[in-house]
Motif scaffolding. Sequence first.
Motif, PDB file in Angstrom:
ATOM      1  N   MET A   1     -18.130  21.521 -28.148  1.00  0.00           N
ATOM      2  CA  MET A   1     -18.288  20.830 -26.773  1.00  0.00           C
ATOM      3  C   MET A   1     -18.957  21.861 -25.949  1.00  0.00           C
ATOM      4  O   MET A   1     -18.871  23.133 -25.690  1.00  0.00           O
ATOM      5  N   THR A   2     -20.105  21.392 -25.117  1.00  0.00           N
ATOM      6  CA  THR A   2     -20.765  21.994 -24.466  1.00  0.00           C
ATOM      7  C   THR A   2     -20.032  21.746 -22.952  1.00  0.00           C
ATOM      8  O   THR A   2     -19.120  20.595 -22.994  1.00  0.00           O
ATOM      9  N   GLN A   3     -20.234  22.136 -21.899  1.00  0.00           N
ATOM     10  CA  GLN A   3     -19.618  22.114 -20.624  1.00  0.00           C
ATOM     11  C   GLN A   3     -20.397  20.477 -20.101  1.00  0.00           C
ATOM     12  O   GLN A   3     -19.410  19.684 -19.612  1.00  0.00           O
ATOM     13  N   ALA A   4     -21.519  20.168 -20.416  1.00  0.00           N
ATOM     14  CA  ALA A   4     -21.903  18.832 -20.106  1.00  0.00           C
ATOM     15  C   ALA A   4     -21.263  17.798 -21.024  1.00  0.00           C
ATOM     16  O   ALA A   4     -20.761  16.760 -20.439  1.00  0.00           O
ATOM     17  N   ASP A   5     -21.045  18.117 -22.302  1.00  0.00           N
ATOM     18  CA  ASP A   5     -20.182  17.022 -23.185  1.00  0.00           C
ATOM     19  C   ASP A   5     -18.768  16.866 -22.621  1.00  0.00           C
ATOM     20  O   ASP A   5     -18.297  15.956 -22.477  1.00  0.00           O
ATOM     21  N   GLU A   6     -18.123  18.110 -22.177  1.00  0.00           N
ATOM     22  CA  GLU A   6     -16.762  18.236 -21.704  1.00  0.00           C
ATOM     23  C   GLU A   6     -16.742  17.076 -20.316  1.00  0.00           C
ATOM     24  O   GLU A   6     -15.731  16.262 -20.188  1.00  0.00           O
ATOM     25  N   ASP A   7     -17.590  17.274 -19.716  1.00  0.00           N
ATOM     26  CA  ASP A   7     -17.779  16.640 -18.396  1.00  0.00           C
ATOM     27  C   ASP A   7     -17.938  15.117 -18.512  1.00  0.00           C
ATOM     28  O   ASP A   7     -17.186  14.261 -17.926  1.00  0.00           O
ATOM     29  N   ALA A   8     -18.684  14.821 -19.469  1.00  0.00           N
ATOM     30  CA  ALA A   8     -18.975  13.203 -19.786  1.00  0.00           C
ATOM     31  C   ALA A   8     -17.783  12.897 -20.306  1.00  0.00           C
ATOM     32  O   ALA A   8     -17.487  11.491 -19.955  1.00  0.00           O
ATOM     33  N   LEU A   9     -17.029  13.370 -21.282  1.00  0.00           N
ATOM     34  CA  LEU A   9     -16.000  12.881 -21.779  1.00  0.00           C
ATOM     35  C   LEU A   9     -14.875  12.754 -20.683  1.00  0.00           C
ATOM     36  O   LEU A   9     -14.183  11.496 -20.744  1.00  0.00           O
ATOM     37  N   ILE A  10     -14.489  13.503 -19.867  1.00  0.00           N
ATOM     38  CA  ILE A  10     -13.485  13.604 -18.748  1.00  0.00           C
ATOM     39  C   ILE A  10     -13.932  12.367 -17.969  1.00  0.00           C
ATOM     40  O   ILE A  10     -13.062  11.509 -17.498  1.00  0.00           O
ATOM     41  N   GLY A  11     -15.206  12.200 -17.625  1.00  0.00           N
ATOM     42  CA  GLY A  11     -15.660  11.232 -16.831  1.00  0.00           C
ATOM     43  C   GLY A  11     -15.380   9.820 -17.440  1.00  0.00           C
ATOM     44  O   GLY A  11     -15.068   8.833 -16.519  1.00  0.00           O
ATOM     45  N   SER A  12     -15.625   9.737 -18.784  1.00  0.00           N
ATOM     46  CA  SER A  12     -15.304   8.422 -19.293  1.00  0.00           C
ATOM     47  C   SER A  12     -13.678   8.120 -19.257  1.00  0.00           C
ATOM     48  O   SER A  12     -13.414   7.040 -19.148  1.00  0.00           O
ATOM     49  N   ILE A  13     -13.092   9.176 -19.708  1.00  0.00           N
ATOM     50  CA  ILE A  13     -11.512   8.912 -19.621  1.00  0.00           C
ATOM     51  C   ILE A  13     -11.254   8.709 -18.214  1.00  0.00           C
ATOM     52  O   ILE A  13     -10.251   7.460 -18.106  1.00  0.00           O
ATOM     53  N   ASN A  14     -11.618   9.135 -17.004  1.00  0.00           N
ATOM     54  CA  ASN A  14     -11.070   8.874 -15.854  1.00  0.00           C
ATOM     55  C   ASN A  14     -11.518   7.558 -15.574  1.00  0.00           C
ATOM     56  O   ASN A  14     -10.875   6.810 -14.703  1.00  0.00           O
ATOM     57  N   ALA A  15     -13.003   6.887 -16.001  1.00  0.00           N
ATOM     58  CA  ALA A  15     -13.275   5.627 -15.705  1.00  0.00           C
ATOM     59  C   ALA A  15     -12.376   4.815 -16.328  1.00  0.00           C
ATOM     60  O   ALA A  15     -12.008   3.784 -15.668  1.00  0.00           O
ATOM     61  N   ALA A  16     -11.908   4.912 -17.509  1.00  0.00           N
ATOM     62  CA  ALA A  16     -11.026   3.977 -18.266  1.00  0.00           C
ATOM     63  C   ALA A  16      -9.438   4.066 -17.423  1.00  0.00           C
ATOM     64  O   ALA A  16      -8.890   3.051 -17.393  1.00  0.00           O
ATOM     65  N   HIS A  17      -9.285   5.212 -17.008  1.00  0.00           N
ATOM     66  CA  HIS A  17      -7.932   5.353 -16.096  1.00  0.00           C
ATOM     67  C   HIS A  17      -8.098   4.493 -15.147  1.00  0.00           C
ATOM     68  O   HIS A  17      -7.004   3.830 -14.773  1.00  0.00           O
ATOM     69  N   ALA A  18      -9.116   4.664 -14.412  1.00  0.00           N
ATOM     70  CA  ALA A  18      -9.286   3.809 -13.045  1.00  0.00           C
ATOM     71  C   ALA A  18      -9.285   2.379 -13.291  1.00  0.00           C
ATOM     72  O   ALA A  18      -8.424   1.649 -12.522  1.00  0.00           O
ATOM     73  N   ALA A  19     -10.145   1.937 -14.400  1.00  0.00           N
ATOM     74  CA  ALA A  19      -9.884   0.517 -14.704  1.00  0.00           C
ATOM     75  C   ALA A  19      -8.426   0.119 -15.160  1.00  0.00           C
ATOM     76  O   ALA A  19      -8.205  -1.054 -14.743  1.00  0.00           O
ATOM     77  N   ALA A  20      -7.630   0.969 -15.507  1.00  0.00           N
ATOM     78  CA  ALA A  20      -6.230   0.479 -15.852  1.00  0.00           C
ATOM     79  C   ALA A  20      -5.055   1.014 -14.756  1.00  0.00           C
ATOM     80  O   ALA A  20      -4.008   1.024 -14.985  1.00  0.00           O
ATOM     81  N   ASP A  21      -5.738   1.483 -13.595  1.00  0.00           N
ATOM     82  CA  ASP A  21      -4.966   1.848 -12.683  1.00  0.00           C
ATOM     83  C   ASP A  21      -4.113   2.897 -13.024  1.00  0.00           C
ATOM     84  O   ASP A  21      -2.706   2.756 -12.466  1.00  0.00           O
ATOM     85  N   LEU A  22      -4.486   3.783 -13.722  1.00  0.00           N
ATOM     86  CA  LEU A  22      -3.817   4.998 -13.984  1.00  0.00           C
ATOM     87  C   LEU A  22      -4.225   6.326 -13.380  1.00  0.00           C
ATOM     88  O   LEU A  22      -5.492   6.481 -12.860  1.00  0.00           O
ATOM     89  N   PRO A  23      -3.496   7.394 -13.324  1.00  0.00           N
ATOM     90  CA  PRO A  23      -3.994   8.658 -12.433  1.00  0.00           C
ATOM     91  C   PRO A  23      -5.021   9.249 -13.300  1.00  0.00           C
ATOM     92  O   PRO A  23      -5.337   9.010 -14.400  1.00  0.00           O
ATOM     93  N   PRO A  24      -5.775  10.087 -12.667  1.00  0.00           N
ATOM     94  CA  PRO A  24      -6.782  10.947 -13.273  1.00  0.00           C
ATOM     95  C   PRO A  24      -6.249  11.789 -14.268  1.00  0.00           C
ATOM     96  O   PRO A  24      -5.141  12.127 -14.509  1.00  0.00           O
ATOM     97  N   PHE A  25      -7.093  12.145 -15.174  1.00  0.00           N
ATOM     98  CA  PHE A  25      -6.984  12.863 -16.379  1.00  0.00           C
ATOM     99  C   PHE A  25      -6.431  14.398 -16.093  1.00  0.00           C
ATOM    100  O   PHE A  25      -7.195  14.809 -15.102  1.00  0.00           O
ATOM    101  N   GLU A  26      -5.468  14.801 -16.582  1.00  0.00           N
ATOM    102  CA  GLU A  26      -5.142  16.318 -16.509  1.00  0.00           C
ATOM    103  C   GLU A  26      -5.050  16.944 -17.846  1.00  0.00           C
ATOM    104  O   GLU A  26      -4.467  16.390 -18.701  1.00  0.00           O
ATOM    105  N   PHE A  27      -5.572  18.281 -18.007  1.00  0.00           N
ATOM    106  CA  PHE A  27      -5.424  18.923 -19.124  1.00  0.00           C
ATOM    107  C   PHE A  27      -3.855  19.273 -19.432  1.00  0.00           C
ATOM    108  O   PHE A  27      -3.264  19.552 -18.266  1.00  0.00           O
ATOM    109  N   LYS A  28      -3.477  19.500 -20.531  1.00  0.00           N
ATOM    110  CA  LYS A  28      -1.849  19.968 -20.666  1.00  0.00           C
ATOM    111  C   LYS A  28      -2.173  21.468 -21.054  1.00  0.00           C
ATOM    112  O   LYS A  28      -3.185  22.070 -21.632  1.00  0.00           O
ATOM    113  N   THR A  29      -1.271  22.195 -20.995  1.00  0.00           N
ATOM    114  CA  THR A  29      -0.906  23.660 -21.459  1.00  0.00           C
ATOM    115  C   THR A  29      -0.850  23.488 -22.984  1.00  0.00           C
ATOM    116  O   THR A  29      -0.449  22.487 -23.411  1.00  0.00           O
ATOM    117  N   ILE A  30      -0.887  24.568 -23.790  1.00  0.00           N
ATOM    118  CA  ILE A  30      -0.699  24.625 -25.131  1.00  0.00           C
ATOM    119  C   ILE A  30       0.794  24.074 -25.307  1.00  0.00           C
ATOM    120  O   ILE A  30       0.851  23.543 -26.348  1.00  0.00           O
TER     121      ILE A  30
END
Length: 320
Positions: free
Chosen positions: A224-253
């Motif tokens: 993944m490029t940084q642009a790929d990651e940004d686009a993926l996180i953007g799509s996740i956050n859009a789905a979260h917003a539509a479902a009234d869920l909090p924004p995406f957060e990375f987990k630690t290992i």
Amino acid sequence: MTELFGATSTTDDVLAGVDLAGKRVLVTGASAGLGVETCRTLVAHGASVVGAARDLAKAERATSGVRAAVIDGATFDLVELDLAALSSVRASADALLADGRPFDVVIANAGVMAPPFGRTADGFETQFGTNHLGHFVLVNRIAGLIRDGGRLVNLSSAGHRFADVDLNDPNFERSDYDPWVAYGRSKTANILFAVEFDRRHKARGVRATAVHPGGIRTELSRHMTQADEDALIGSINAAHAAADLPPFEFKTIPQGAATSVWAAIVADADAVGGRYCEDCHVADLQEGEGIRGGVRRYALDQERAKALWAKSEALVGEHF
């Protein structure tokens, strides 16, 4: 399950106070990220762990901390396994069978995500061949080594929401390749494999489950490029917003590996058998669009699971 865990729980939280002395576990993908952390926490609680990896030299370097965490009675060994070559998978399984020592748990952790189009040594699309078919052959060949009452944990992903399996064109021979569709198919296959393996083996107490570790920055995202990651996180956050869920957060290992360890060791077997888990709990059915929590109904469909099993046997040329 007397204690509740969640998205921020770590492997050490999940195994706090748990003694794994006498337990033996196989973990694939033991050369980076979640695989290394899974091995570390298991040996630190007394389990004997066999880590499987394609590149043994890399795995030796990556697991120095695992060896340092081994306590009295526990052991840690590495075996060679290239899931993208069935000759390697079969050789690894044969070696484990010749050794003969049983496993209490198998954690099918290794995988690849969204690479450019490619094929495995046997001609399968890279992600389906590596993530699903490699593990399908390995686990089925050593199924007799899993003790009665043992468990299989398949690492899947919320990415299963990208696509159901395509039993008519699993290798993109008649359709244009999309790396995320291919990833989704392989991750759905990981769940369906767990569903059917669980059905076939639960009479002797062996249960199988699939887990989503969460979003973690590991080597899995190397394509993944940084642009790929940004686009993926953007799509996740859009789905979260539509479902009234909090924004995406990375987990630690350690947080990412916690659900694998929870499902393998701590969770009630009947609760997780044939199911899909995330954030240290069994996921609910969620049919909404986008990548977010929950599991799509097609990934738990028992008839679909049987059909994938039959197709997989035909592709690899083995009947289990």
